[in-house]
Design a protein around this motif. Structure first.
Motif, PDB file in Angstrom:
ATOM      1  N   GLU A   1      -1.302 -20.919  -4.002  1.00 34.24           N
ATOM      2  CA  GLU A   1      -1.319 -20.540  -2.590  1.00 34.24           C
ATOM      3  C   GLU A   1      -1.655 -19.060  -2.429  1.00 34.24           C
ATOM      4  OE1 GLU A   1       1.737 -22.922   0.040  1.00 34.24           O
ATOM      5  OE2 GLU A   1       2.726 -22.162  -1.749  1.00 34.24           O
ATOM      6  N   ALA A   2      -2.418 -18.776  -1.380  1.00 38.73           N
ATOM      7  CA  ALA A   2      -2.781 -17.393  -1.093  1.00 38.73           C
ATOM      8  C   ALA A   2      -1.633 -16.693  -0.384  1.00 38.73           C
ATOM      9  CB  ALA A   2      -4.038 -17.347  -0.230  1.00 38.73           C
ATOM     10  N   VAL A   3      -1.462 -15.418  -0.708  1.00 38.51           N
ATOM     11  CA  VAL A   3      -0.452 -14.598  -0.039  1.00 38.51           C
ATOM     12  C   VAL A   3      -1.114 -13.294   0.364  1.00 38.51           C
ATOM     13  CG1 VAL A   3       0.376 -13.606  -2.207  1.00 38.51           C
ATOM     14  CG2 VAL A   3       1.855 -13.585  -0.208  1.00 38.51           C
ATOM     15  N   GLU A   4      -0.742 -12.798   1.535  1.00 40.00           N
ATOM     16  CA  GLU A   4      -1.351 -11.591   2.070  1.00 40.00           C
ATOM     17  C   GLU A   4      -0.327 -10.462   2.108  1.00 40.00           C
ATOM     18  OE1 GLU A   4      -3.376 -10.106   6.265  1.00 40.00           O
ATOM     19  OE2 GLU A   4      -3.322 -12.245   5.769  1.00 40.00           O
ATOM     20  N   LEU A   5      -0.771  -9.251   1.757  1.00 35.55           N
ATOM     21  CA  LEU A   5       0.088  -8.082   1.784  1.00 35.55           C
ATOM     22  C   LEU A   5      -0.592  -6.975   2.582  1.00 35.55           C
ATOM     23  CD1 LEU A   5      -0.022  -9.202  -1.459  1.00 35.55           C
ATOM     24  CD2 LEU A   5       2.025  -7.798  -1.498  1.00 35.55           C
ATOM     25  N   ARG A   6       0.186  -6.298   3.402  1.00 40.80           N
ATOM     26  CA  ARG A   6      -0.313  -5.147   4.137  1.00 40.80           C
ATOM     27  C   ARG A   6       0.328  -3.902   3.549  1.00 40.80           C
ATOM     28  NH1 ARG A   6       1.453  -4.961   9.987  1.00 40.80           N
ATOM     29  NH2 ARG A   6       2.718  -3.203   9.322  1.00 40.80           N
ATOM     30  N   LEU A   7      -0.492  -2.909   3.184  1.00 42.70           N
ATOM     31  CA  LEU A   7      -0.008  -1.716   2.499  1.00 42.70           C
ATOM     32  C   LEU A   7      -0.071  -0.510   3.424  1.00 42.70           C
ATOM     33  CD1 LEU A   7      -1.262  -3.689   0.252  1.00 42.70           C
ATOM     34  CD2 LEU A   7      -1.244  -1.682  -1.218  1.00 42.70           C
ATOM     35  N   SER A   8       0.887   0.389   3.251  1.00 44.11           N
ATOM     36  CA  SER A   8       0.918   1.626   4.019  1.00 44.11           C
ATOM     37  C   SER A   8       1.468   2.732   3.130  1.00 44.11           C
ATOM     38  CB  SER A   8       1.807   1.460   5.260  1.00 44.11           C
ATOM     39  OG  SER A   8       1.995   2.701   5.913  1.00 44.11           O
ATOM     40  N   THR A   9       0.757   3.875   3.075  1.00 42.97           N
ATOM     41  CA  THR A   9       1.242   5.013   2.295  1.00 42.97           C
ATOM     42  C   THR A   9       1.647   6.137   3.239  1.00 42.97           C
ATOM     43  OG1 THR A   9      -0.941   6.059   2.096  1.00 42.97           O
ATOM     44  CG2 THR A   9      -0.320   4.456   0.394  1.00 42.97           C
ATOM     45  N   LEU A  10       2.583   6.960   2.751  1.00 44.95           N
ATOM     46  CA  LEU A  10       3.063   8.104   3.526  1.00 44.95           C
ATOM     47  C   LEU A  10       3.354   9.244   2.565  1.00 44.95           C
ATOM     48  CD1 LEU A  10       3.987   8.968   6.436  1.00 44.95           C
ATOM     49  CD2 LEU A  10       6.313   8.431   5.663  1.00 44.95           C
ATOM     50  N   PRO A  11       2.746  10.420   2.757  1.00 36.75           N
ATOM     51  CA  PRO A  11       3.047  11.560   1.876  1.00 36.75           C
ATOM     52  C   PRO A  11       4.494  12.015   2.071  1.00 36.75           C
ATOM     53  CG  PRO A  11       1.024  11.928   3.144  1.00 36.75           C
ATOM     54  CD  PRO A  11       1.702  10.751   3.751  1.00 36.75           C
ATOM     55  N   THR A  12       5.203  12.250   0.957  1.00 36.50           N
ATOM     56  CA  THR A  12       6.581  12.764   1.018  1.00 36.50           C
ATOM     57  C   THR A  12       6.698  13.969   0.093  1.00 36.50           C
ATOM     58  OG1 THR A  12       7.515  11.481  -0.834  1.00 36.50           O
ATOM     59  CG2 THR A  12       7.352  10.373   1.306  1.00 36.50           C
ATOM     60  N   SER A  13       7.873  14.547   0.032  1.00 31.54           N
ATOM     61  CA  SER A  13       8.087  15.750  -0.773  1.00 31.54           C
ATOM     62  C   SER A  13       7.799  15.528  -2.247  1.00 31.54           C
ATOM     63  CB  SER A  13       9.528  16.242  -0.600  1.00 31.54           C
ATOM     64  OG  SER A  13       9.792  16.557   0.750  1.00 31.54           O
ATOM     65  N   PHE A  14       8.018  14.294  -2.726  1.00 28.19           N
ATOM     66  CA  PHE A  14       7.850  14.029  -4.159  1.00 28.19           C
ATOM     67  C   PHE A  14       6.654  13.134  -4.455  1.00 28.19           C
ATOM     68  CE2 PHE A  14      12.489  14.742  -3.640  1.00 28.19           C
ATOM     69  CZ  PHE A  14      12.577  15.911  -4.388  1.00 28.19           C
ATOM     70  N   GLY A  15       5.780  12.935  -3.481  1.00 27.37           N
ATOM     71  CA  GLY A  15       4.598  12.113  -3.709  1.00 27.37           C
ATOM     72  C   GLY A  15       4.458  11.052  -2.644  1.00 27.37           C
ATOM     73  N   GLU A  16       3.578  10.104  -2.904  1.00 24.12           N
ATOM     74  CA  GLU A  16       3.300   9.066  -1.923  1.00 24.12           C
ATOM     75  C   GLU A  16       4.350   7.955  -1.945  1.00 24.12           C
ATOM     76  OE1 GLU A  16      -1.201   8.177  -0.969  1.00 24.12           O
ATOM     77  OE2 GLU A  16      -0.874   8.234  -3.119  1.00 24.12           O
ATOM     78  N   LYS A  17       4.844   7.640  -0.764  1.00 28.68           N
ATOM     79  CA  LYS A  17       5.683   6.455  -0.615  1.00 28.68           C
ATOM     80  C   LYS A  17       4.785   5.306  -0.195  1.00 28.68           C
ATOM     81  CE  LYS A  17       9.377   4.263   1.945  1.00 28.68           C
ATOM     82  NZ  LYS A  17      10.123   4.196   3.187  1.00 28.68           N
ATOM     83  N   LEU A  18       4.956   4.163  -0.856  1.00 28.99           N
ATOM     84  CA  LEU A  18       4.138   2.988  -0.565  1.00 28.99           C
ATOM     85  C   LEU A  18       5.033   1.856  -0.091  1.00 28.99           C
ATOM     86  CD1 LEU A  18       1.375   1.481  -0.720  1.00 28.99           C
ATOM     87  CD2 LEU A  18       1.975   0.866  -3.060  1.00 28.99           C
ATOM     88  N   VAL A  19       4.675   1.254   1.037  1.00 27.09           N
ATOM     89  CA  VAL A  19       5.382   0.079   1.541  1.00 27.09           C
ATOM     90  C   VAL A  19       4.395  -1.068   1.648  1.00 27.09           C
ATOM     91  CG1 VAL A  19       6.658  -0.927   3.469  1.00 27.09           C
ATOM     92  CG2 VAL A  19       7.102   1.439   2.784  1.00 27.09           C
ATOM     93  N   LEU A  20       4.771  -2.200   1.104  1.00 25.48           N
ATOM     94  CA  LEU A  20       3.958  -3.409   1.181  1.00 25.48           C
ATOM     95  C   LEU A  20       4.711  -4.437   2.015  1.00 25.48           C
ATOM     96  CD1 LEU A  20       3.929  -2.295  -2.030  1.00 25.48           C
ATOM     97  CD2 LEU A  20       2.176  -4.059  -2.187  1.00 25.48           C
ATOM     98  N   ARG A  21       4.078  -4.939   3.035  1.00 30.09           N
ATOM     99  CA  ARG A  21       4.657  -6.023   3.837  1.00 30.09           C
ATOM    100  C   ARG A  21       4.042  -7.329   3.387  1.00 30.09           C
ATOM    101  NH1 ARG A  21       6.474  -5.530   9.872  1.00 30.09           N
ATOM    102  NH2 ARG A  21       8.138  -4.622   8.614  1.00 30.09           N
ATOM    103  N   LEU A  22       4.898  -8.289   3.029  1.00 36.27           N
ATOM    104  CA  LEU A  22       4.427  -9.563   2.497  1.00 36.27           C
ATOM    105  C   LEU A  22       4.422 -10.607   3.593  1.00 36.27           C
ATOM    106  CD1 LEU A  22       5.978  -8.018   0.043  1.00 36.27           C
ATOM    107  CD2 LEU A  22       5.805 -10.223  -1.081  1.00 36.27           C
ATOM    108  N   PHE A  23       3.348 -11.373   3.633  1.00 34.40           N
ATOM    109  CA  PHE A  23       3.264 -12.489   4.557  1.00 34.40           C
ATOM    110  C   PHE A  23       3.199 -13.762   3.730  1.00 34.40           C
ATOM    111  CE2 PHE A  23       1.363  -8.939   6.937  1.00 34.40           C
ATOM    112  CZ  PHE A  23       2.291  -8.884   7.967  1.00 34.40           C
ATOM    113  N   ASP A  24       4.363 -14.390   3.585  1.00 35.59           N
ATOM    114  CA  ASP A  24       4.491 -15.614   2.814  1.00 35.59           C
ATOM    115  C   ASP A  24       3.693 -16.718   3.510  1.00 35.59           C
ATOM    116  OD1 ASP A  24       5.333 -18.000   1.603  1.00 35.59           O
ATOM    117  OD2 ASP A  24       7.313 -17.193   1.178  1.00 35.59           O
ATOM    118  N   PRO A  25       2.827 -17.442   2.769  1.00 39.94           N
ATOM    119  CA  PRO A  25       2.041 -18.504   3.409  1.00 39.94           C
ATOM    120  C   PRO A  25       2.906 -19.569   4.045  1.00 39.94           C
ATOM    121  CG  PRO A  25       1.896 -18.634   1.003  1.00 39.94           C
ATOM    122  CD  PRO A  25       2.530 -17.309   1.336  1.00 39.94           C
ATOM    123  N   GLN A  26       4.140 -19.751   3.559  1.00 36.69           N
ATOM    124  CA  GLN A  26       5.019 -20.754   4.135  1.00 36.69           C
ATOM    125  C   GLN A  26       5.536 -20.349   5.507  1.00 36.69           C
ATOM    126  OE1 GLN A  26       5.403 -23.663   2.676  1.00 36.69           O
ATOM    127  NE2 GLN A  26       4.102 -22.987   0.998  1.00 36.69           N
TER     128      GLN A  26
END
Length: 557
Positions: free
Chosen positions: A282-307
């Motif tokens: 099954e295919a799964v989709e993720l949306r990624l977002s980065t944000l610069p912080t004091s110690f580097g890039e913070k990455l958040v991935l939002r998962l969209f479960d096919p179910q």
């Protein structure tokens, strides 16, 4: 219950003990022995659990692997441990024993401090490894009984993860510049080197593990010396792993590359999208977002479960009366319907369920979003592009030239977008959108604050849905129950459901919209008109046993 020669559990003796405790009967024992003859290498408790027997002492209660392990722990005088991977300090415990040693003896270290280690085993009588382990670690060994399946699955998964982290940390360059070159080189060659293979495995693991744990979001957060991995599950964040800083940087870089983002750009926020496949195909989709912080890039991935992409209104948690009202609103030919609530309250799920309900071959349904939350082939989706001067208001104006029947605006954030939404509704379109307000009546005040004239609010606003999400009680157990539950990992909760407040403005309420509109007066009139507010919706969920009071207080305060 054990074989005196080997100290391993003996199936016949285990069955004798279960018969003595009246948990099984003679026919059950015969079924187990027949099954065991076909699966001789399985653990005795797994052989019994595979037969799906009922607990003869407690009719209706399954004699599954968890209950059998609890029973065994009580017989041997050791604590029972329901292994919850999210509660393990993986970096702390994974390197204390070699994978070969752990596999050979069927053990898993689940906790450690300066004086002791806690070891889970499904063979409580075997202790030939215990003295060696205590001597090599210089600590006291504490024993616990756990499911053989959990020990095997967690042991293999986490030992491989620890080896990959160690390999990536050992092989990577200490120079950040060299590390970036190494990553680029790994991408340019099809025969990725061993270093790249370690990072590939870690990325694959964290994505698959997030889906297994039903996570909605993955957070990779840089700190001074480490990168923290956390999952959001049923609305709450859980710490999962702490990676060395260089490994965390490599993980972020690889994920950015997979999502088609600019790996070299670390000073500006970026958005991306990634498509992957589950082992089931099954295919799964993720949306990624980065944000610069004091110690580097913070990455958040939002998962969209096919179910969960096509949840029905019933799955969202709408009560029958509210559902009938909502579907009536969606049947309107024109007007504005708004969904409100704080971030993470399920507005997107409600909107997409509504759009899927509306998306028939007879209508032209268009959305404008920032960003597009979920790719849906059933309707037309447009991505806001601020860099090109295409915001919500510009996008809606362009859509109006595309002969739409229904328009969904991701969010009304400013006066211009609010006014263009009103204009669309006045010219014969059904408009759906979201606002950030605490309840349904506050939406009217918010529209006034955005500069929408009172007569326009009266003419176009046909309905407002305010909502919150609360965790639902696990069907197999209760919160804080003594019996561990494999379904919910012993938390007592499984999934979330919505609390909804649906306002359909009456003529009497509309007459109150004007200069100096009082929110309290609007609420009193709405309740008099029959509004089921969030408090009453919560009371209904409590009365039906879907959730508990602490969840309602957490979500609604």
């Amino acid at each position: 219950m054990h074989n005196p020669d080997t100290l391993t559990l003996d199936l016949h003796r285990v069955l004798e003990a279960l018969l003595a405790d009246r948990l099984v009967d003679a026919n059950d024992s015969l079924r187990v022995l027949q099954h065991a003859a076909e699966h001789p290498v399985d653990h005795p408790l797994e052989q019994i659990a595979a037969c799906a027997l009922d607990n003869r002492k407690c009719p209706g209660q399954p004699l599954d692997l968890d209950h059998l392990c609890q029973w065994l722990a009580g017989k041997v005088g050791q604590p029972y441990l329901r292994i919850d991977p999210l509660q393990l300090n993986l970096p702390q415990v994974s390197g204390l024993v070699s994978p070969a040693f752990a596999r050979r003896h069927g053990i898993l270290i689940v906790a450690a401090d300066a004086l002791s280690v806690t070891v889970a085993s499904a063979q409580p009588y075997q202790d030939d490894w215990q003295a060696d382990l205590a001597r090599s670690l210089g600590r006291k060994v504490l024993r616990a009984v756990a499911s053989p399946a959990h020990i095997r699955e967690c042991g293999q998964s986490f030992q491989r993860l620890a080896q990959s982290v160690k390999g990536a940390q050992t092989q990577q360059s200490t120079s950040l510049g060299e590390l970036e070159q190494w990553l680029e080189a790994g991408r340019r060659h099809t025969d990725a080197n061993a270093d790249d293979a370690h990072i590939v495995h870690i990325v694959d693991w964290l994505l698959l593990y997030a889906l297994e744990q039903r996570a909605s979001d993955i957070h990779l957060e840089p700190r001074r010396d480490q990168g923290h991995l956390r999952y959001r599950i049923d609305g709450l964040l859980h710490a999962v792993y702490s990676f060395p800083a260089g490994v965390s940087l490599a993980l972020v870089s690889r994920l950015k590359h997979l999502a088609g983002m600019d790996v070299a750009q670390k000073r500006r926020p970026q958005d991306g999208r990634l498509h992957s496949r589950l082992p089931s195909g099954e295919a799964v989709e993720l949306r990624l977002s980065t944000l610069p912080t004091s110690f580097g890039e913070k990455l958040v991935l939002r998962l969209f479960d096919p179910q969960r992409l096509h949840e029905s209104f019933e799955q969202l948690g709408l009560q029958a009366q509210q559902l009938a009202q909502w579907q009536t609103l969606l049947g309107q030919r024109q007007g504005i319907i708004l969904v409100t609530g704080p971030t993470g309250s399920g507005k997107t799920s409600t909107l997409y369920a509504s759009l899927n309900y509306l998306a028939t071959p007879q209508v032209n349904l268009c959305t404008i979003e920032d960003p597009v939350e979920r790719i849906e082939p059933a309707f037309n989706q447009f991505q806001v592009q601020h860099g090109l001067g295409l915001g919500f208001s510009e996008g809606v104006r362009a859509m109006l030239r595309q002969d739409p029947d229904i328009i969904m605006i991701g969010e009304i954030r400013d006066r211009e977008t609010a006014l263009v939404a009103v204009q669309a509704a006045l010219t014969g379109h059904l408009v759906l959108s979201t606002l950030h307000t605490n309840d349904a009546c506050a939406t009217i005040i918010r529209l006034q604050e955005l500069g929408v004239a009172d007569y326009l609010i009266k003419a176009t606003l046909v309905g407002v849905m305010a909502q919150r999400l609360v965790r639902t009680v696990c069907r197999r157990c209760q919160p804080n129950a003594s019996a561990a539950c494999r379904t919910c990992r012993g938390t007592g909760f499984w999934g979330r459901t919505g609390l909804f407040e649906l306002l359909v403005p009456s003529e009497r309420l509309k007459a109150m919209i004007g200069p100096g509109t009082d929110l309290a007066d609007l609420r009193r009139q709405a309740l008099a008109d029959g509004l089921i507010d969030l408090r009453r919706a919560a009371e209904a969920k409590l009365a039906s046993g879907h959730t508990v009071e602490q969840e309602v207080l957490r979500a609604c305060n």
